[in-house]
Motif scaffolding. Structure first.
Motif, short mmCIF file in Angstrom:
data_model
loop_
_atom_site.label_atom_id
_atom_site.label_comp_id
_atom_site.label_asym_id
_atom_site.label_seq_id
_atom_site.Cartn_x
_atom_site.Cartn_y
_atom_site.Cartn_z
N TYR A 83 0.84 -1.20 0.00
CA TYR A 83 0.00 0.00 0.00
C TYR A 83 0.88 1.25 0.00
CZ TYR A 83 -3.42 -3.46 1.52
OH TYR A 83 -4.21 -4.56 1.60
N SER A 84 0.47 2.23 -0.80
CA SER A 84 1.26 3.47 -0.81
C SER A 84 0.81 4.38 0.33
CB SER A 84 1.14 4.16 -2.16
OG SER A 84 -0.21 4.21 -2.53
N THR A 85 1.51 5.48 0.49
CA THR A 85 1.23 6.43 1.57
C THR A 85 -0.22 6.91 1.51
OG1 THR A 85 3.52 7.12 1.43
CG2 THR A 85 2.04 8.58 2.62
N ALA A 86 -0.86 7.01 2.67
CA ALA A 86 -2.26 7.42 2.72
C ALA A 86 -2.43 8.85 2.23
CB ALA A 86 -2.77 7.29 4.15
#
Lengths: 192, 533
Positions: free
Chosen positions: B337-340
């Protein structure tokens, strides 16, 4: 088996007590454990986190690599999102649903919740209200630990309960009971 | 065999106690503080009467530890990395005098600057002083090494440097502990020629120190903490893994490469040459600055490829992570998952109700009124006055620099020149600067924000508590310009007015806003409550 856990929240919310209980349970269970904490400046109202690694085999790194965290346990919803790059594809987020707003640029709450809900595995709950209803307003962190308990897997719910009794024993029977009750409420909410 | 779950800092503390420690000397500093705190709370340390009172600064700590060593006892001095700068005079010269009882100097480095103003690597200090350096890779080694390091110190008659980093200091793991050893007998040194560093003696001692380099080198080559792990055939990349860097290497590659684990210096040159012969290139994995990388390059010469932080194979700055080391070793990241998107920074801030807040409330008024005013800050919780909503500080450099920088700026004509310094920082390194200012009647306004504790590191005793007015008067302060106020929201206007009055005065003024840290006040209230039960 190996479980990598990130505990997070805002300085002062009591994440280190959760870490202490998981640490006690792991030691009792004879697991290998590494627990990296953040001390010092960042405790004062800033973001705090602890990397907890539990395993039946020896553990090398004190820090969890990106994409390998099994469970993020967070006292605050935005703080849960902070560690997304560390979450494994099948990982679970267990978090309080109530924002702690002590910064002027806190994100829009509905968008924050929508982003959380878009994750494949999320358990969230207003842990402060649950703790209050259980008659232990200061037990929100134990509610959260209860919610997370079924996902920790490498430790049973019963092992965690026992660790709570051990850790709080010197504060007296009433404190132990109150914390166990908060923990049980969390377990029930998680399994509902 | 007993197992205990210990922080790296606690493992060092217990290792020292069990190695027969007689005294720890330290000034609090993240990430080293918990070492001394553990000794202060340890039952055996109490029973044995092991010295563990906080020192006023790292230099007084270093010198007192050297004095305890002089008397034949084992002593430990602990500090964060920048504390090494403060005690450097005593530290470097302790290698010239040599020691009597074992002496370990522990420096806790802070790569990534979690709570610091630089990333300096204390291993340079070890080289500078020409003494052995230990760098544990985990909590167990941290515990075990204390005994080894004290023994080596007494064998070589030299101090030994123990270097750790934040991630070891503040990480917990199970540690097997041993039976405690006895303390050394009281046995003061008698060889004055070794301890009186007149040039004639010092020249002889320095030659002695140089003569010991071979023995230090041999100790490293033979050390159980330095290990060449030869696992694979064929000339491939070999890895030199220092301190906790070793863990990140093993996390990334398991058993699939040849690795030289380094936890004791001077560098084991023979083992490095052996690994180089087995490999077609070397990667140096070290937390902090490229100390080893430079040395390995020099050792192997221009024709040999040495990779590391200098070549960009690892980041030039910041602490190592399992990810940066994994990438350098060709491990695929499993990032999913990438940065929120909905994410904001949450910087630390002064506690609600903290007295420093009220000091900055008043200072903010002054800064708004006097566009030329500069507030020179210092090291402590109150450095957070640099951040919103106060944005009050023009500088923060090192312990004590607020007063002396304000003085220098005032000498250059800056008005109003204001210094803000905490009580503990003032006794650590502010008093001498105040004396300079008083002697020259410099036009500065000094605010000693006194919360009766060393707040930022968690509320340790502050050396000057209840003595600040006396200290200032003793240094020659004019009593008419020495004021004590109570920093509370309701008093902000009065404090601001006092600052206005004092900046109009062409001379040194000292204002002491005094109110207990709300964290220690709450803790003291709890202690009183439980004592009353």
């Amino acid at each position: 088996m190996k479980k990598d856990i990130i505990l997070c929240g805002v300085g002062g919310q009591g994440i280190l007590s959760i870490a202490t209980i998981i640490g006690e349970a792991s030691t009792e269970a004879g697991l290998y454990l590494k627990q990296a904490e953040v001390h010092g400046m960042s405790q004062r109202g800033g973001d705090v986190q602890s990397n907890l690694r539990l395993s039946t085999d020896p553990i090398w790194s004190d820090l969890i690599p990106l994409g390998e965290t099994n469970v993020i346990i967070s006292m605050e919803p935005m703080e849960a999102l902070r560690y997304l790059p560390y979450l494994s594809k099948q990982g679970t987020i267990v978090t309080s649903s109530k924002p702690f707003v002590n910064i002027p640029n806190y994100p829009e709450e509905s968008e924050l919740m929508a982003e959380l809900d878009s994750m494949p595995s999320v358990v969230k709950l207003d842990i402060e209200s649950v703790a209050k209803d259980a008659g232990n307003a200061r037990g929100a962190n134990m509610v959260l630990l209860g919610m997370a308990a079924p996902y920790i897997e490498i430790l049973s719910v019963e092992q965690l309960r026992k660790a709570i009794s051990v850790i709080f024993a010197r504060k007296g029977e009433a404190v132990v009971e109150a914390n166990l009750k908060a923990f049980d409420c969390g377990v029930a909410a998680s399994q509902a | 065999m007993t197992k205990k779950l210990l922080l790296g800092d606690e493992a060092i503390a217990l290792g020292a106690i069990h190695a027969g420690l007689s005294g720890v000397y330290a000034y609090p500093g993240t990430p080293s503080t918990e070492i001394t705190e553990f000794i202060q709370g340890n039952a055996l340390a109490k029973e044995r009467g092991i010295h563990s009172h906080w020192s006023t600064n790292e230099k007084t700590a270093m010198e007192a530890a050297l004095g305890m060593s002089y008397a034949g006892k084992r002593a430990l001095v602990c500090m964060k990395h920048v504390g090494m700068n403060v005690c450097a005079d005593a530290f470097i010269n302790s290698a010239i005098t040599g020691v009597n009882g074992g002496l370990i100097v522990l420096a806790a480095d802070d790569p990534s600057m979690h709570s610091s103003q630089n990333e300096q690597d204390s291993r340079f200090y070890g080289k500078f002083a020409m003494i052995p350096v230990f760098e544990p890779s985990n909590q167990q080694e941290a515990y075990d090494m204390m005994s080894t390091a004290f023994d080596l110190s007494e064998k070589l008659k030299e101090p030994v440097l123990m270097r750790i980093v934040t991630r070891l200091a503040h990480s917990r793991a199970a540690v097997e502990v041993k039976e405690p050893k006895k303390e050394n007998n009281f046995c003061p040194a008698t060889d004055n020629a070794h301890w009186v560093l007149l040039p004639g003696n010092a020249k002889r001692n320095y030659n002695d120190l140089i003569g010991k380099q071979g023995a230090m080198q041999e100790a490293s080559e033979q050390s159980a903490y330095n290990k060449l792990e030869s696992r694979v055939d064929g000339k491939k990349l070999g890895v030199i893994a220092c301190g906790i860097g070793y863990n990140y290497v093993r996390e990334a590659i398991g058993d699939s490469m040849n690795v030289l684990k380094v936890s004791q210096y001077p560098l084991p040159a023979k083992a490095i040459e052996q690994l180089a012969t087995m490999s077609d290139a070397l990667l140096v994995v070290e937390d902090g600055q490229p100390v080893v990388e430079e040395d390995v390059k020099a050792l192997l010469g221009k024709g040999y490829t040495v990779k590391g932080r200098l070549t960009g194979d690892l980041p030039r700055t910041g602490e190592l992570t399992p990810d940066s080391v994994g990438a350098a070793l060709g491990k695929e990241s499993s990032i999913a998952y990438s940065t929120a998107k909905n994410l904001a920074g949450r910087p630390p801030q002064l506690c609600q109700g903290c007295g420093h807040r009220d000091v900055y409330g008043a200072l903010r008024e002054i800064i708004d009124e006097y566009p030329d005013a500069r507030v020179f800050g210092d090291i402590g919780c109150y450095t957070l006055g640099a951040l919103p909503p106060f944005k009050a500080l023009a500088s923060c450099v090192d312990m004590g620099a607020s007063i002396t920088m304000a003085k220098g700026a005032a000498d250059a004509g800056l008005r109003p020149a204001i210094a803000v310094i905490g009580d503990s920082t003032f006794t650590h390194s502010g008093m001498t600067g105040l004396l300079d200012a008083i002697n020259e009647n410099s036009s500065i306004t000094v605010i000693i924000s006194d919360n009766l504790t060393t707040g930022m590191t968690g509320g340790q005793d502050s050396a000057g508590t209840n003595k600040y007015e006396a200290i200032c008067l003793g240094l020659g302060m004019n009593p008419d310009h020495l004021h004590v106020v109570t920093p509370l929201p309701k008093n902000i206007p009065a404090i601001a007015q006092l600052i206005r009055d004092e900046i109009a005065y062409e001379g040194v003024s000292v204002i002491i806003p005094r109110r207990e840290c709300i964290q220690t006040a709450a803790r003291h209230a709890r202690e009183r409550k439980s004592a009353a039960k």
